[in-house]
Motif scaffolding. Structure first.
Motif, PDB file in Angstrom:
ATOM      1  N   ALA A  23       0.829  -1.207   0.000  1.00  0.00           N
ATOM      2  CA  ALA A  23       0.000   0.000   0.000  1.00  0.00           C
ATOM      3  C   ALA A  23       0.860   1.252   0.000  1.00  0.00           C
ATOM      4  O   ALA A  23       0.597   2.207  -0.750  1.00  0.00           O
ATOM      5  CB  ALA A  23      -0.926  -0.009   1.213  1.00  0.00           C
ATOM      6  N   ARG A  24       1.897   1.247   0.804  1.00  0.00           N
ATOM      7  CA  ARG A  24       2.777   2.418   0.885  1.00  0.00           C
ATOM      8  C   ARG A  24       3.441   2.687  -0.461  1.00  0.00           C
ATOM      9  O   ARG A  24       3.464   3.830  -0.941  1.00  0.00           O
ATOM     10  CB  ARG A  24       3.818   2.198   1.983  1.00  0.00           C
ATOM     11  N   HIS A  25       3.948   1.637  -1.088  1.00  0.00           N
ATOM     12  CA  HIS A  25       4.648   1.825  -2.362  1.00  0.00           C
ATOM     13  C   HIS A  25       3.694   2.063  -3.527  1.00  0.00           C
ATOM     14  O   HIS A  25       3.991   2.877  -4.409  1.00  0.00           O
ATOM     15  CB  HIS A  25       5.538   0.616  -2.649  1.00  0.00           C
ATOM     16  N   PHE A  26       2.574   1.363  -3.548  1.00  0.00           N
ATOM     17  CA  PHE A  26       1.618   1.573  -4.639  1.00  0.00           C
ATOM     18  C   PHE A  26       1.134   3.021  -4.660  1.00  0.00           C
ATOM     19  O   PHE A  26       0.970   3.611  -5.725  1.00  0.00           O
ATOM     20  CB  PHE A  26       0.421   0.636  -4.503  1.00  0.00           C
ATOM     21  N   TYR A  27       0.905   3.577  -3.472  1.00  0.00           N
ATOM     22  CA  TYR A  27       0.410   4.957  -3.428  1.00  0.00           C
ATOM     23  C   TYR A  27       1.522   5.955  -3.757  1.00  0.00           C
ATOM     24  O   TYR A  27       1.313   6.894  -4.525  1.00  0.00           O
ATOM     25  CB  TYR A  27      -0.175   5.276  -2.058  1.00  0.00           C
ATOM     26  N   ALA A  28       2.686   5.746  -3.193  1.00  0.00           N
ATOM     27  CA  ALA A  28       3.777   6.716  -3.380  1.00  0.00           C
ATOM     28  C   ALA A  28       4.428   6.626  -4.754  1.00  0.00           C
ATOM     29  O   ALA A  28       4.773   7.649  -5.357  1.00  0.00           O
ATOM     30  CB  ALA A  28       4.831   6.521  -2.292  1.00  0.00           C
ATOM     31  N   ASP A  29       4.603   5.390  -5.258  1.00  0.00           N
ATOM     32  CA  ASP A  29       5.391   5.188  -6.468  1.00  0.00           C
ATOM     33  C   ASP A  29       4.591   4.684  -7.669  1.00  0.00           C
ATOM     34  O   ASP A  29       5.070   4.743  -8.798  1.00  0.00           O
ATOM     35  CB  ASP A  29       6.519   4.185  -6.189  1.00  0.00           C
ATOM     36  N   VAL A  31       1.803   1.381  -9.080  1.00  0.00           N
ATOM     37  CA  VAL A  31       1.823  -0.083  -9.146  1.00  0.00           C
ATOM     38  C   VAL A  31       2.928  -0.576 -10.079  1.00  0.00           C
ATOM     39  O   VAL A  31       3.700  -1.480  -9.739  1.00  0.00           O
ATOM     40  CB  VAL A  31       0.450  -0.608  -9.610  1.00  0.00           C
ATOM     41  N   THR A  32       3.013   0.014 -11.248  1.00  0.00           N
ATOM     42  CA  THR A  32       3.980  -0.457 -12.252  1.00  0.00           C
ATOM     43  C   THR A  32       5.422  -0.299 -11.778  1.00  0.00           C
ATOM     44  O   THR A  32       6.267  -1.165 -12.031  1.00  0.00           O
ATOM     45  CB  THR A  32       3.789   0.312 -13.569  1.00  0.00           C
ATOM     46  N   ALA A  33       5.698   0.785 -11.069  1.00  0.00           N
ATOM     47  CA  ALA A  33       7.069   1.066 -10.639  1.00  0.00           C
ATOM     48  C   ALA A  33       7.478   0.291  -9.392  1.00  0.00           C
ATOM     49  O   ALA A  33       8.656   0.326  -9.013  1.00  0.00           O
ATOM     50  CB  ALA A  33       7.231   2.559 -10.380  1.00  0.00           C
ATOM     51  N   THR A  34       6.538  -0.383  -8.764  1.00  0.00           N
ATOM     52  CA  THR A  34       6.836  -1.102  -7.524  1.00  0.00           C
ATOM     53  C   THR A  34       7.128  -2.565  -7.813  1.00  0.00           C
ATOM     54  O   THR A  34       6.260  -3.306  -8.282  1.00  0.00           O
ATOM     55  CB  THR A  34       5.656  -1.012  -6.537  1.00  0.00           C
ATOM     56  N   GLY A  35       8.344  -2.985  -7.550  1.00  0.00           N
ATOM     57  CA  GLY A  35       8.729  -4.368  -7.787  1.00  0.00           C
ATOM     58  C   GLY A  35       8.321  -5.281  -6.644  1.00  0.00           C
ATOM     59  O   GLY A  35       8.306  -4.868  -5.482  1.00  0.00           O
ATOM     60  N   ILE A  36       8.004  -6.504  -6.972  1.00  0.00           N
ATOM     61  CA  ILE A  36       7.647  -7.493  -5.962  1.00  0.00           C
ATOM     62  C   ILE A  36       8.801  -7.703  -4.981  1.00  0.00           C
ATOM     63  O   ILE A  36       8.592  -7.854  -3.773  1.00  0.00           O
ATOM     64  CB  ILE A  36       7.266  -8.834  -6.630  1.00  0.00           C
ATOM     65  N   ASP A  37      10.036  -7.700  -5.481  1.00  0.00           N
ATOM     66  CA  ASP A  37      11.187  -7.906  -4.606  1.00  0.00           C
ATOM     67  C   ASP A  37      11.292  -6.803  -3.551  1.00  0.00           C
ATOM     68  O   ASP A  37      11.692  -7.058  -2.414  1.00  0.00           O
ATOM     69  CB  ASP A  37      12.477  -7.971  -5.423  1.00  0.00           C
ATOM     70  N   THR A  38      10.933  -5.587  -3.921  1.00  0.00           N
ATOM     71  CA  THR A  38      10.948  -4.479  -2.966  1.00  0.00           C
ATOM     72  C   THR A  38       9.948  -4.727  -1.851  1.00  0.00           C
ATOM     73  O   THR A  38      10.242  -4.525  -0.664  1.00  0.00           O
ATOM     74  CB  THR A  38      10.615  -3.150  -3.681  1.00  0.00           C
ATOM     75  N   ILE A  39       8.750  -5.169  -2.231  1.00  0.00           N
ATOM     76  CA  ILE A  39       7.710  -5.438  -1.234  1.00  0.00           C
ATOM     77  C   ILE A  39       8.137  -6.559  -0.297  1.00  0.00           C
ATOM     78  O   ILE A  39       8.010  -6.457   0.926  1.00  0.00           O
ATOM     79  CB  ILE A  39       6.385  -5.795  -1.943  1.00  0.00           C
ATOM     80  N   ILE A  40       8.668  -7.620  -0.867  1.00  0.00           N
ATOM     81  CA  ILE A  40       9.101  -8.771  -0.065  1.00  0.00           C
ATOM     82  C   ILE A  40      10.191  -8.367   0.921  1.00  0.00           C
ATOM     83  O   ILE A  40      10.144  -8.707   2.112  1.00  0.00           O
ATOM     84  CB  ILE A  40       9.599  -9.898  -0.983  1.00  0.00           C
ATOM     85  N   ALA A  41      11.183  -7.621   0.430  1.00  0.00           N
ATOM     86  CA  ALA A  41      12.307  -7.237   1.291  1.00  0.00           C
ATOM     87  C   ALA A  41      11.854  -6.344   2.439  1.00  0.00           C
ATOM     88  O   ALA A  41      12.230  -6.556   3.596  1.00  0.00           O
ATOM     89  CB  ALA A  41      13.370  -6.534   0.452  1.00  0.00           C
ATOM     90  N   GLU A  42      11.029  -5.338   2.133  1.00  0.00           N
ATOM     91  CA  GLU A  42      10.609  -4.400   3.171  1.00  0.00           C
ATOM     92  C   GLU A  42       9.615  -5.030   4.140  1.00  0.00           C
ATOM     93  O   GLU A  42       9.567  -4.654   5.316  1.00  0.00           O
ATOM     94  CB  GLU A  42      10.038  -3.142   2.548  1.00  0.00           C
TER      95      GLU A  42
END
Length: 202
Positions: A23-29, A31-42
């Motif tokens: 949610a944090r990344h989808f809103y700020a950045d 959907v397209t620019a947000t990688g799954i690996d980023t979500i998993i790591a954070e």
């Protein structure tokens, strides 16, 4: 050593951590620019945990949209508790949008998170249907309150509900572009004037 907040975050269920991070990344950045690996790591989960909770990226996006819809409804219900009648109930919808804008200021207000996602999705995508249903729900809520305010004038209530819905969405779009909620405050004032004009004709 982890801080108390970080440790508490780790104790959340994996699904919740994934959704909060997405949610944090989808809103700020976006959907397209947000990688799954980023979500998993954070989120601090394994990749297998992601796919145990969400069968695909599209399902994660859909869960995000559903969550935003439910959060909006919860904020609206809280606003509605303090209203004294149908006029104020209509304005509570505008106040809910203002509340959402205020809540997003800390990390950067970018307008309606649901519409932002819809703009990235292709025509026919299931996520766009979720956003459409949300916007229909908002207009239906306005119409329901107007039905109480103008019980003998259903046609006028319907036209005014559409008008107010357009006013609200236009104000939200401009507020998102400008990065603050002043357009929403102006929309609230305009909506109040339209409601007063309608009731004066009763």
């Amino acid at each position: 050593m982890k801080t108390g907040a970080a440790a508490a975050g780790r104790r959340r269920p994996a699904r919740e951590r994934l959704l909060v991070t997405a949610a944090r990344h989808f809103y700020a950045d976006g959907v397209t620019a947000t990688g799954i690996d980023t979500i998993i790591a954070e989120a601090g989960v394994a990749k297998t945990s992601l796919y145990n909770n969400f069968s695909s990226r599209a399902e994660l996006v859909g869960a995000y949209l559903d969550t935003r819809h439910e959060e909006w409804l919860a904020t609206y219900r809280t606003r509605l508790e303090g209203t004294a009648g149908p006029r104020e109930a209509v304005l509570a919808v505008f106040d809910t949008y203002a509340d959402c804008a205020e809540a997003a200021q800390e990390t950067g207000f970018r307008g309606c998170g649901l519409l932002n996602v819809a703009a990235e999705l292709p025509a026919g995508d299931a996520g766009r249907d979720v956003v459409r249903r949300h916007k229909e729900t908002v207009e239906e809520l306005i119409l329901g309150h107007l039905g109480q305010l103008l019980p003998e004038r259903p046609g006028e209530a319907g036209a005014l509900a559409e008008h107010l819905s357009f006013l609200l969405e236009g104000a939200m779009a401009r507020a998102g572009l400008e990065g603050d909620g002043s357009r929403l405050a102006h929309a609230h004032t305009l909506a109040a004037a339209l409601l007063d004009g309608a009731t004066d004709r009763s």
